[in-house]
Design a protein around this motif. Sequence first.
Motif, PDB file in Angstrom:
ATOM      1  N   LYS A   1       0.882  -1.252  -0.100  1.00 55.99           N
ATOM      2  CA  LYS A   1      -0.106  -0.029   0.205  1.00 55.99           C
ATOM      3  C   LYS A   1       0.787   1.307  -0.006  1.00 55.99           C
TER       4      LYS A   1
ATOM      5  N   VAL B   1       0.927   4.032  -2.697  1.00 56.68           N
ATOM      6  CA  VAL B   1       0.733   5.425  -2.617  1.00 56.68           C
ATOM      7  C   VAL B   1       1.902   6.365  -3.094  1.00 56.68           C
TER       8      VAL B   1
ATOM      9  N   LEU C   1      -6.340   5.823   0.061  1.00 53.16           N
ATOM     10  CA  LEU C   1      -4.918   5.845  -0.863  1.00 53.16           C
ATOM     11  C   LEU C   1      -4.851   7.184  -1.527  1.00 53.16           C
TER      12      LEU C   1
END
Length: 169
Positions: free
Chosen positions: A10, A14, A61
């Motif tokens: 993640k 991002v 996100l």
Amino acid sequence: MPSEKVLQVKQNYVAELAEKLKKSACGVLVDYSGITVADDTVLRKELREAGIDYFVVKNTLLKRAAEMAGVEGIEDVLEGTTALALAEEDIVTAPKILYKQEEASNGSFSIKKGFVDGKGISKDEVVAYAKLPTKETLLAQLVFMLQSPIQKLAIAVSEIEKKQSESAE
């Protein structure tokens, strides 16, 4: 608590998204919840051919990536389903294509907001960009406007020459 591996994935996503946002001259956020698969396929193809990056993104996100990239003014619409269209150079094409889709969908597909050069713009401003003529049309209009006075001068000179030749005879 998410595993380290999931958290790392993640964080990488991002960071990549933040880089895309920094490189983009324009972005448009849409709510795609009512679009059919067939319409979505056609829309994605049209955007891809225009050089626009279009993808579904998680709101949390996108919020983090926008903060990292310095994109301001889009946080208030980050709820529900969100897809993002990013254009690196042209700030008119993405709004134009997405507005056309919104018009055709009868309210099932809608523009939420947009941004230009890192600053959030309202849906009305996105629609205003969509209604602008294309770059080619603007260039053609400019050439016509520049050519018009020269053309009128040439006609005036030609008329003066005709009158002088008539008076000489």
